[in-house]
Write a protein that holds these residues in place. Structure first.
Motif, PDB file in Angstrom:
ATOM      1  N   GLU A 243       0.833  -1.209   0.000  1.00 14.77           N
ATOM      2  CA  GLU A 243       0.000   0.000   0.000  1.00 14.77           C
ATOM      3  C   GLU A 243       0.865   1.256   0.000  1.00 14.77           C
ATOM      4  N   ALA A 244       1.973   1.211   0.761  1.00 12.14           N
ATOM      5  CA  ALA A 244       2.879   2.372   0.798  1.00 12.14           C
ATOM      6  C   ALA A 244       3.452   2.647  -0.584  1.00 12.14           C
ATOM      7  N   ILE A 245       3.826   1.576  -1.309  1.00  6.88           N
ATOM      8  CA  ILE A 245       4.374   1.760  -2.660  1.00  6.88           C
ATOM      9  C   ILE A 245       3.305   2.316  -3.590  1.00  6.88           C
ATOM     10  N   LEU A 246       2.112   1.729  -3.507  1.00  4.17           N
ATOM     11  CA  LEU A 246       1.025   2.144  -4.397  1.00  4.17           C
ATOM     12  C   LEU A 246       0.655   3.605  -4.166  1.00  4.17           C
TER      13      LEU A 246
ATOM     14  N   ASN B 389       3.782  -9.719  -4.854  1.00  7.00           N
ATOM     15  CA  ASN B 389       2.483 -10.395  -4.942  1.00  7.00           C
ATOM     16  C   ASN B 389       1.372  -9.518  -4.388  1.00  7.00           C
ATOM     17  N   ALA B 390       1.637  -8.897  -3.226  1.00  2.68           N
ATOM     18  CA  ALA B 390       0.620  -8.040  -2.606  1.00  2.68           C
ATOM     19  C   ALA B 390       0.308  -6.850  -3.502  1.00  2.68           C
ATOM     20  N   LEU B 391       1.352  -6.305  -4.137  1.00  2.00           N
ATOM     21  CA  LEU B 391       1.176  -5.151  -5.025  1.00  2.00           C
ATOM     22  C   LEU B 391       0.311  -5.522  -6.232  1.00  2.00           C
ATOM     23  N   VAL B 392       0.606  -6.710  -6.809  1.00  2.00           N
ATOM     24  CA  VAL B 392      -0.180  -7.178  -7.954  1.00  2.00           C
ATOM     25  C   VAL B 392      -1.635  -7.354  -7.558  1.00  2.00           C
ATOM     26  N   GLU B 393      -1.863  -7.968  -6.376  1.00  2.00           N
ATOM     27  CA  GLU B 393      -3.252  -8.175  -5.916  1.00  2.00           C
ATOM     28  C   GLU B 393      -3.966  -6.840  -5.727  1.00  2.00           C
ATOM     29  N   LEU B 394      -3.282  -5.875  -5.120  1.00  2.00           N
ATOM     30  CA  LEU B 394      -3.897  -4.567  -4.864  1.00  2.00           C
ATOM     31  C   LEU B 394      -4.309  -3.888  -6.153  1.00  2.00           C
TER      32      LEU B 394
END
Lengths: 258, 408
Positions: A243-246, B389-394
């Protein structure tokens, strides 16, 4: 209007090898000529002295289209000559490079020509496609981005560096080719007569300015490295880290925000 | 309030005089005080700290106090002298590119050059076409700001912009129109405008002289000195940017522009570009992988979902996980991305050289001591595969929710 009925002119200029200084074909004009090869009937046109015909043969050696010289005097303005030529000979598309490799190299020619002929001009063109409504043009923007533009011919297109590479020139075909000759309209360019060219001097590297007002600030600027520590996160879950990266990517506009 | 009365608490004054009072130290422990003659006195016994060898140290340069130095900088910014031009008689117009919506360093150099041409009655106008995100106009040297963000000025709209500029030229006494000679738009707009005014412009001007400017000619291989012209296109670093004065940046609203929406050139919008096709040296967004990556499939998936161009460190290339033309660093490609995500890259000197032009670096690494984390603007200390993986899911979840909202 089918493809073959479009008449295209490519404006050709003499290039100069950046290291040897030898006369060659101008690289951007060669790319423009290459693009013109796809757009039907074409003519390569150079406003200048007929003595340069040998150097222009390298364009003819690409075997795309005939090459013609619009002969004008040394001191004459090529814009006036080309403008007079295109007022008599209609052309649907005029292709040019973005700046000459010799002389003032201001890149003004296509714009001045567009002004005198009252045509739209589009810069940084890397692809041209013919449609029923006119032309679909792909414009190359910085950082690899592309923009679609539509325009109706007649128009002037300025080629971008990222247009397809020009084909090689064949020596035999170049030597056999005949370069045409037309008499151009002479109008003296008075400003250009006073230009005094010198070899380019090296640009100095910009120095970092220290604007400390007190001795303590100067001491600090001289000794402490400007290390700007970024934010460090040790996330409990990988979700939190992602979330921090996004969040940062959204701030920079690289990922769409909902 | 000018007539503010300073009130004295007699109880506290009494405690300050009585050295035996239990609260005496607490109330008198001021290191800096005013002496009897009005001179500021520092008590050396009350300032400083214990050094590592038990010797008392006084940190006079504030070297160890990060917060203290930032407070000082804030004060310096507030103290910038104001540069205000009440009723200008002459104008210099600057047309910044506003690439990515902000003033670039090239734009700021041109603004700096505008002030070198200005006198005390000259105001520097900046014209911002289209949407922008810039807020620092005052510090960049803008006296008057004209924001033109109607629909006709959006995207590639040279005809409307030129119409607006011609009307400005007719209604104000403008000495010079300055454009950055850059591929971000200034080079094109400036040449169009010069052709419209039929005035020979200065192009690629890089070294100002007294009444003239040295320009690059012959595609950068020769120099040509030209006199100053109405329209000038200037190279980067033509002058130093403004940073010592604060300017008004007030809105210029007495102008009424009548621009017709008729255009021969139609902007059909931006085209989707495959990030893998963009050359690594100009790519705006790079996801770069190194020795710390165990699962390369996840890495490739993350790059395609995020729309990032792939890069790699030397180790990843040597080990055969990525092709050689994807290598970032001194022996590979020098990148200039706006955001660079370094996944499992510890940050060798050669690699850090290659990313020196990058604006924002995000590091994903398990080692808190590595050099990449010192360089990064945001560091995530975690396993790279989990984070990717978490970034892709988000991102995928967000796309699905967007798709549903569009459908509904």
């Amino acid at each position: 209007m089918p493809l073959s009925q479009l008449t295209t002119h490519t404006l050709l200029s003499l290039g100069k090898h950046p290291l040897s200084g030898r006369t060659r074909r101008a690289e951007q004009d060669a790319k423009a000529f290459e693009l013109a090869a796809k757009l039907g009937q074409c003519l390569g046109l150079h406003a200048g002295n007929y003595q340069d015909a040998d150097a222009l043969k390298s364009f003819a050696g690409m075997s795309i289209a005939p090459v013609c010289i619009l002969e004008i005097e040394q001191s004459a303005d090529p814009v006036a000559a080309l403008s007079a030529y295109f007022k008599q000979t209609k052309s649907d598309i005029i292709l040019t490079g973005s700046q000459a490799e010799r002389g003032e190299s201001s890149g003004m020619l296509p714009y001045l020509l567009a002004k005198s002929l009252d045509l739209p001009v589009i810069n940084q063109v890397c692809e041209v496609e013919q449609t029923e409504a006119g032309l679909n043009i792909t414009q190359a923007l910085p950082r690899g981005a592309r923009r679609a533009i539509s325009v109706k011919p007649p128009c002037i297109l300025i080629i971008d560096e990222s247009a397809p590479e020009a084909r090689q020139t064949a020596y035999g075909a170049a030597m056999r080719a005949e370069v045409g000759k037309l008499q151009g309209y002479n109008e003296t360019d008075t400003d250009a007569a006073s230009f005094n060219f010198e070899d380019a001097s090296k640009k100095p590297k910009r120095m970092k300015k220290i604007k400390a007002k007190t001795a303590a600030d100067r001491f600090k600027a001289a000794t402490v490295s400007q290390a700007k520590g970024g934010q460090v996160i040790e996330p409990k879950t990988s979700q939190e880290g992602a979330e921090a990266i996004l969040k940062l990517l959204k701030e920079e506009g690289l990922v769409k925000t909902n | 309030m000018a007539n503010q009365v300073k009130r004295v608490d007699p109880h506290i004054e009494r405690i300050k005089r009585n050295r035996l009072h239990p609260r005496h130290l607490e109330l008198t422990a001021t290191a800096i005080s005013m002496g009897p003659n009005g001179v500021i006195r520092k008590d050396p016994h009350k300032i400083g700290f214990m050094g590592p060898n038990g010797i008392k140290r006084i940190d006079r340069a504030n070297l160890n106090q990060a917060s203290g130095s930032s407070v000082n900088q804030m004060q310096i910014e507030e103290q910038k002298p104001k540069h205000i031009i009440e009723s200008p008689t002459r104008y210099i117009v600057v047309l910044p590119d506003l690439a990515a919506g902000r003033l670039s360093s090239h734009d700021k150099d041109v603004l700096g050059y505008a002030h070198s041409l200005a006198n005390e009655n000259t105001a520097v106008i900046a014209i911002a076409f289209g949407e922008h995100k810039e807020t620092g106009w005052q510090d960049a040297g803008v006296d008057r700001l004209l924001e033109l963000n109607d629909d006709i000025y959006q995207g590639f709209s040279p005809e409307a912009r030129i119409q607006a500029l011609v009307q400005i030229e007719q209604s104000l006494d403008v000495a010079h129109f300055l454009f950055p000679d850059s591929i971000d738009g200034g080079a094109d707009l400036g040449r169009r405008f010069a052709a419209e005014l039929d005035s020979r412009p200065v192009t690629h001007g890089w070294k100002p002289l007294e009444d003239s400017i040295i320009c690059r000619a012959s595609a950068g291989t020769q120099d040509l000195t030209k006199t100053l012209s109405k329209v000038m296109l200037l190279d980067a670093e033509v002058a130093d940017p403004i940073d010592e004065t604060q300017h008004a940046a007030s809105t210029l609203d007495e102008l009424e522009l009548a621009v017709s929406a008729k255009a021969l050139i139609n902007d059909l919008g931006m085209l989707a570009v495959n990030p893998a096709d963009i050359s690594l040296s100009v790519a705006p967004f790079i996801l770069s992988g190194g020795n710390g990556i165990r699962d390369w499939d996840t890495f490739h998936q993350a790059a395609s979902v995020l729309g990032a161009t792939e890069g790699a460190s030397r180790v990843a290339v040597d080990d055969g996980f990525m092709p050689r033309h994807r290598q970032v660093g001194a022996s590979g490609i020098w990148v200039s991305a706006r955001v660079y995500i370094a996944v499992g890259i510890s940050g060798a000197v050669q690699h850090l050289q290659g990313i020196s032009q990058v604006d924002k670096v995000i590091a994903i690494n398990t080692n808190t001591k590595c050099d990449m984390i010192k360089r990064a603007d945001l560091s995530i200390i975690a396993d790279s595969t989990d984070i990717l993986n978490a970034l892709v899911e988000l991102v995928q979840a967000q796309e699905i929710s967007e798709g549903e909202s569009h459908a509904a």
